[in-house]
Scaffold this motif. Structure first.
Motif, PDB file in Angstrom:
ATOM      1  N   TYR A  56       1.747  -2.399 -12.683  1.00  8.88           N
ATOM      2  CA  TYR A  56       0.963  -1.828 -11.587  1.00  8.88           C
ATOM      3  C   TYR A  56       0.693  -0.348 -11.805  1.00  8.88           C
ATOM      4  O   TYR A  56      -0.284   0.186 -11.282  1.00  8.88           O
TER       5      TYR A  56
ATOM      6  N   CYS B 240      -2.959   1.251 -11.442  1.00 10.81           N
ATOM      7  CA  CYS B 240      -3.262   2.390 -10.568  1.00 10.81           C
ATOM      8  C   CYS B 240      -3.901   3.541 -11.339  1.00 10.81           C
ATOM      9  O   CYS B 240      -4.701   4.295 -10.775  1.00 10.81           O
TER      10      CYS B 240
ATOM     11  N   ILE C 144      -1.399  -0.098  -1.927  1.00  8.21           N
ATOM     12  CA  ILE C 144      -1.058   0.808  -3.028  1.00  8.21           C
ATOM     13  C   ILE C 144      -2.275   1.049  -3.899  1.00  8.21           C
ATOM     14  O   ILE C 144      -2.555   2.182  -4.313  1.00  8.21           O
TER      15      ILE C 144
ATOM     16  N   VAL D 100       1.621   7.715  -4.745  1.00  7.88           N
ATOM     17  CA  VAL D 100       0.986   6.564  -5.389  1.00  7.88           C
ATOM     18  C   VAL D 100       1.846   6.012  -6.516  1.00  7.88           C
ATOM     19  O   VAL D 100       2.118   4.799  -6.580  1.00  7.88           O
TER      20      VAL D 100
ATOM     21  N   ALA E 271       5.043   4.379  -5.462  1.00  5.34           N
ATOM     22  CA  ALA E 271       4.751   3.048  -4.914  1.00  5.34           C
ATOM     23  C   ALA E 271       4.382   2.067  -6.026  1.00  5.34           C
ATOM     24  O   ALA E 271       4.753   0.890  -5.972  1.00  5.34           O
ATOM     25  N   ALA E 272       3.670   2.538  -7.044  1.00  7.99           N
ATOM     26  CA  ALA E 272       3.302   1.675  -8.168  1.00  7.99           C
ATOM     27  C   ALA E 272       4.538   1.223  -8.938  1.00  7.99           C
ATOM     28  O   ALA E 272       4.631   0.070  -9.377  1.00  7.99           O
TER      29      ALA E 272
ATOM     30  N   ALA F 210       6.127  -1.400  -6.961  1.00  8.45           N
ATOM     31  CA  ALA F 210       5.358  -2.635  -7.110  1.00  8.45           C
ATOM     32  C   ALA F 210       5.734  -3.355  -8.399  1.00  8.45           C
ATOM     33  O   ALA F 210       5.852  -4.596  -8.423  1.00  8.45           O
TER      34      ALA F 210
ATOM     35  N   ALA G 267       4.430   1.170   0.178  1.00  7.71           N
ATOM     36  CA  ALA G 267       2.992   0.946   0.323  1.00  7.71           C
ATOM     37  C   ALA G 267       2.451   1.667   1.554  1.00  7.71           C
ATOM     38  O   ALA G 267       1.376   2.284   1.511  1.00  7.71           O
TER      39      ALA G 267
ATOM     40  N   ALA H 138       2.320   5.466   0.890  1.00  7.98           N
ATOM     41  CA  ALA H 138       1.211   5.819   0.009  1.00  7.98           C
ATOM     42  C   ALA H 138      -0.129   5.691   0.725  1.00  7.98           C
ATOM     43  O   ALA H 138      -0.999   6.573   0.628  1.00  7.98           O
ATOM     44  N   LYS H 139      -0.310   4.597   1.455  1.00  7.87           N
ATOM     45  CA  LYS H 139      -1.582   4.377   2.147  1.00  7.87           C
ATOM     46  C   LYS H 139      -1.826   5.441   3.212  1.00  7.87           C
ATOM     47  O   LYS H 139      -2.915   6.009   3.314  1.00  7.87           O
TER      48      LYS H 139
END
Length: 392
Positions: free
Chosen positions: A69, A73, A241, A296, A299-300, A303, A320, A323-324
């Motif tokens: 991920y 990203c 994400i 980001v 979170a990646a 993930a 997530a 990050a969002k």
């Protein structure tokens, strides 16, 4: 967990920058966004046939690259910065993640190679309400009849839904209210879809309606019905994400465009970049970008842990939401600041900054706005709402 790119990841970023800066420029974006499909067909063909980016996190057993991920990203960040007009997000993020997390062995074996070959595009349809997000927004209904299922639904805001070849749809059992996911062709009898114009011309949305749509038993995902609530939550978390990565790219590009303008535009006999107020605002924009990058890629990494089935994957929904919430706020702040710092020119059709502002605003409310995600994080911290996840 490493917080810096390795040599391979740096190479991916460099290639993406060089490629997209030449093929997804202002002229090509404006040509694609005024069409009903909103897709730059030549660009999409290059992405699938030449660059192979759609293969990024498809497992090798299904003809993919088997990357993670973080690599995905990296690409999405550059795509956000260049407002790529292609069904990458809908197919590669929403579609492939749905198959990886909820698809049966048969569905994965059938669909992932077709996507890898660039033959099929998927879309996710789950929400029927505008102000409710997450699994709570699923109001479509299905009913089992012998060895088939009948679905009735009115899905809104389906990304690239009017051009997709197939859909992953979420619906609730009419008796129990449990959520199930189905995979069905866009050509299925009873399916109608049409483009729904929205603020962001660079990403098309659609309304998808299912009227007494009858699907076979092998269309249901996870092999059984009624247990798809947590998988759907995980799919949406991964989508958040990915959207955050795009928004980081939007935030960074709006800063870049502004710095270029500040170095050229003169007022009172001086370039406006020499004014202290402009420098302070640009510094604020840079701080937003750097903080967004941390959110980001953390979170990646989470993930990747989630997809691998590791313990740290339990943080997926929380990471997530963080990050969002932050990245969408950062993109909205930076694009709004860019508009102001461009002066009256920033609001004109000829200026690309307004396109980034529209993307930032549209993404801010998609998949839950910042307030919704912050509330979710607070509830999780206070223990009133769980953030349990299960590996796909």
């Amino acid at each position: 967990m490493k917080f810096s790119f390795n040599q391979e990841q740096q190479h991916i970023a460099h290639i993406a920058d060089a490629f997209l800066s030449s093929v997804s420029n202002s002229e090509s974006i404006r040509e694609a966004m005024v069409t009903e499909t909103g897709i730059d067909g030549v660009l999409w063909q290059q992405i699938t046939q030449k660059m192979g980016w759609h293969l990024t996190h498809i497992p090798e057993q299904f003809n993919g690259l088997g990357l993670g991920y973080v690599e995905l990203c990296i690409l999405l960040e550059r795509m956000g910065a260049n407002l790529v007009c292609a069904p990458f997000y809908s197919t590669v993020v929403l579609g492939i993640n749905s198959l990886l997390i909820a698809g049966t062995k048969t569905q994965k074996k059938q669909w992932l190679p077709l996507i890898a070959e660039g033959q099929k595009r998927l879309a996710l349809a789950y929400s029927s309400q505008g102000r409710v997000w997450g699994v709570e927004s699923v109001t479509a209904q299905y009913q089992q009849q012998d060895n088939s299922f009948v679905i009735n639904a009115d899905y809104r805001y389906v990304i690239d839904g009017h051009t997709a070849d197939a859909f992953v749809v979420a619906a609730r059992d009419v008796s129990s209210g449990n959520i199930a996911l189905f995979l069905l062709s866009a050509e299925t009898v009873g399916v109608t879809r049409y483009w729904t114009p929205s603020m962001d011309q660079t990403r098309k949305l659609a309304t998808v309606k299912l009227e007494n749509v009858c699907v076979a038993k092998d269309s249901i995902m996870l092999d059984t019905c009624g247990d798809s609530l947590i998988p759907l939550d995980n799919i949406l978390a991964l989508a958040c994400i990915a959207l955050a990565a795009e928004q980081m790219g939007v935030a960074e590009k709006s800063l870049s465009l502004t710095l270029d303008y500040m170095a050229e535009r003169k007022q009172f006999g001086r370039v406006i970049g020499s004014f202290q107020a402009m420098k302070h605002k640009a510094a604020d924009m840079l701080s937003k970008v750097e903080a967004a990058r941390s959110a980001v890629y953390y979170a990646a990494c989470v993930a990747d842990e989630f997809m691998a089935g590791n313990d740290m994957g339990a943080e997926l929904l929380e990471a997530a939401s963080i990050a969002k919430a932050y990245c969408c706020e950062a993109a909205y702040f930076n694009t709004g600041s860019a508009l102001q710092m461009h002066g009256g020119f920033g609001f004109t059709w000829e200026c690309d900054v307004q396109l980034y502002f529209k993307r930032a605003k549209a993404a801010q409310v998609s998949l839950g706005d910042s307030a919704w995600h912050k509330d979710r994080i607070a509830n999780a911290i206070l223990g009133t709402v769980g953030l349990d996840v299960v590996a796909g």
